[in-house]
Design a protein around this motif. Structure first.
Motif, PDB file in Angstrom:
ATOM      1  N   UNK A 280       0.832  -1.203   0.000  1.00  0.00           N
ATOM      2  CA  UNK A 280       0.000   0.000   0.000  1.00  0.00           C
ATOM      3  C   UNK A 280       0.869   1.257   0.000  1.00  0.00           C
ATOM      4  N   UNK A 281       1.901   1.264   0.829  1.00  0.00           N
ATOM      5  CA  UNK A 281       2.792   2.427   0.882  1.00  0.00           C
ATOM      6  C   UNK A 281       3.513   2.628  -0.455  1.00  0.00           C
ATOM      7  N   UNK A 282       3.940   1.528  -1.055  1.00  0.00           N
ATOM      8  CA  UNK A 282       4.647   1.646  -2.336  1.00  0.00           C
ATOM      9  C   UNK A 282       3.725   2.204  -3.412  1.00  0.00           C
ATOM     10  N   UNK A 283       2.502   1.705  -3.488  1.00  0.00           N
ATOM     11  CA  UNK A 283       1.541   2.235  -4.464  1.00  0.00           C
ATOM     12  C   UNK A 283       1.267   3.720  -4.195  1.00  0.00           C
ATOM     13  N   UNK A 284       1.169   4.087  -2.923  1.00  0.00           N
ATOM     14  CA  UNK A 284       0.963   5.491  -2.587  1.00  0.00           C
ATOM     15  C   UNK A 284       2.139   6.351  -2.984  1.00  0.00           C
ATOM     16  N   UNK A 285       3.360   5.835  -2.792  1.00  0.00           N
ATOM     17  CA  UNK A 285       4.553   6.574  -3.185  1.00  0.00           C
ATOM     18  C   UNK A 285       4.593   6.775  -4.697  1.00  0.00           C
TER      19      UNK A 285
ATOM     20  N   UNK B  30       1.917   9.421  -5.603  1.00  0.00           N
ATOM     21  CA  UNK B  30       2.362  10.761  -5.213  1.00  0.00           C
ATOM     22  C   UNK B  30       3.449  11.274  -6.149  1.00  0.00           C
ATOM     23  N   UNK B  31       4.413  10.422  -6.470  1.00  0.00           N
ATOM     24  CA  UNK B  31       5.499  10.825  -7.365  1.00  0.00           C
ATOM     25  C   UNK B  31       4.971  11.177  -8.749  1.00  0.00           C
ATOM     26  N   UNK B  32       4.078  10.366  -9.275  1.00  0.00           N
ATOM     27  CA  UNK B  32       3.508  10.649 -10.591  1.00  0.00           C
ATOM     28  C   UNK B  32       2.720  11.949 -10.579  1.00  0.00           C
ATOM     29  N   UNK B  33       1.903  12.145  -9.558  1.00  0.00           N
ATOM     30  CA  UNK B  33       1.072  13.344  -9.480  1.00  0.00           C
ATOM     31  C   UNK B  33       1.921  14.605  -9.391  1.00  0.00           C
ATOM     32  N   UNK B  34       2.900  14.598  -8.504  1.00  0.00           N
ATOM     33  CA  UNK B  34       3.740  15.781  -8.318  1.00  0.00           C
ATOM     34  C   UNK B  34       4.615  16.030  -9.541  1.00  0.00           C
ATOM     35  N   UNK B  35       5.218  14.982 -10.080  1.00  0.00           N
ATOM     36  CA  UNK B  35       6.109  15.141 -11.223  1.00  0.00           C
ATOM     37  C   UNK B  35       5.357  15.662 -12.449  1.00  0.00           C
TER      38      UNK B  35
ATOM     39  N   UNK C 159      -8.068   9.577  -3.666  1.00  0.00           N
ATOM     40  CA  UNK C 159      -6.848   9.163  -4.350  1.00  0.00           C
ATOM     41  C   UNK C 159      -5.935   8.468  -3.349  1.00  0.00           C
ATOM     42  N   UNK C 160      -5.454   7.297  -3.702  1.00  0.00           N
ATOM     43  CA  UNK C 160      -4.608   6.513  -2.794  1.00  0.00           C
ATOM     44  C   UNK C 160      -3.147   6.916  -2.960  1.00  0.00           C
ATOM     45  N   UNK C 161      -2.817   8.114  -2.462  1.00  0.00           N
ATOM     46  CA  UNK C 161      -1.429   8.556  -2.464  1.00  0.00           C
ATOM     47  C   UNK C 161      -0.789   8.126  -1.146  1.00  0.00           C
ATOM     48  N   UNK C 162       0.348   8.730  -0.805  1.00  0.00           N
ATOM     49  CA  UNK C 162       1.015   8.347   0.437  1.00  0.00           C
ATOM     50  C   UNK C 162       0.137   8.582   1.662  1.00  0.00           C
ATOM     51  N   UNK C 163      -0.474   9.759   1.726  1.00  0.00           N
ATOM     52  CA  UNK C 163      -1.348  10.057   2.861  1.00  0.00           C
ATOM     53  C   UNK C 163      -2.579   9.166   2.842  1.00  0.00           C
TER      54      UNK C 163
END
Length: 242
Positions: free
Chosen positions: A25-30, A33-38, A188-192
């Motif tokens: 779950x954490x990896x998918x969230x990471x 998050x990386x895709x969204x921010x980038x 959205x299943x990001x890190x948070x």
């Protein structure tokens, strides 16, 4: 005190919530998050460069609409912008019959639109200030060489402005990383979002959110290190020679 000691022992041993499933779950969230921010930063930067040039124009017909855009998106909370785009898109007539609907009904793309427009507004003002701060001598030298306005903008003003804007833009990148935490409010299943899911499932708020906070901290220091390295490379000519 014994309870705290046992808690740390369980945490380090991975007996609380750090199972292969929760790590997934954490990896998918990471990744999310990386895709969204980038993507929002890249698209926002592409939009901000021409907008900053137009914002610096002396023609009000060009600069005024851009000013209104930056004023609205810098003057309202990003969370409100996200809500308006995520919940408001369904009120457009016929949108559900278009090819855009399969994307817009997913939380990722409305969040990407909101983040992109927000960072584009801030980056536009950052670059506009850097363009306005261009030394008069540089512009006069370019004119003396017979450069056109477009060539002067491309070869003199923009590279110089980018170097000046780099520290402020680095702060904007970090701000967008931290602001991405609100994306979880639209499912959205990001890190948070991953931390909230693990918390709800295992009722372990400290472990879940402290672990995600550590990930954000690592990402932040990585960005800081990158921009400091970039500043040293691009501003090396300004350092005093020993």
């Amino acid at each position: 005190m014994p309870d705290i000691t046992l808690w740390f022992q369980d945490l380090l041993a991975g007996n609380v919530i750090f199972t292969p499933q929760t790590i997934g779950y954490y990896w998918d969230g990471l990744v999310t998050t990386t895709q969204l921010v980038f993507l929002s930063l890249v698209i926002g930067l592409v939009l901000a460069v021409p907008l900053a040039i137009g914002r610096s124009s002396g023609r009000r017909l060009i600069s005024l609409p851009i000013y209104l855009f930056t004023y609205v998106f810098r003057g309202t909370p990003l969370l409100i912008q996200l809500y308006i785009i995520y919940y408001g898109v369904v009120f457009f007539d016929g949108i559900q019959e278009t090819f855009l609907w399969p994307m817009l009904r997913e939380a990722f793309y409305p969040a990407l639109i909101a983040f992109t427009l927000n960072t584009a507004a801030y980056t536009t003002e950052i670059f506009r200030g850097a363009i306005k701060a261009t030394a008069r001598g540089e512009i006069e030298a370019a004119r003396a060489y017979g450069m056109s306005k477009a060539l002067m903008m491309r070869r003199i003003i923009l590279p110089s402005a980018f170097r000046r804007a780099l520290p402020a833009y680095g702060n904007e990148v970090i701000f967008m990383l931290h602001a991405s935490a609100i994306a979880s409010v639209v499912t959205l299943m990001d890190l948070t979002g991953a931390a909230r899911f693990v918390y709800a499932r295992f009722y372990a708020p400290f472990e879940a959110f402290l672990f995600v906070a550590a990930i954000y901290l690592c990402l932040t220091f990585t960005i800081l290190y990158f921009f400091r390295w970039l500043e040293k490379r691009l501003l090396a000519h300004l350092r005093p020679q020993s």
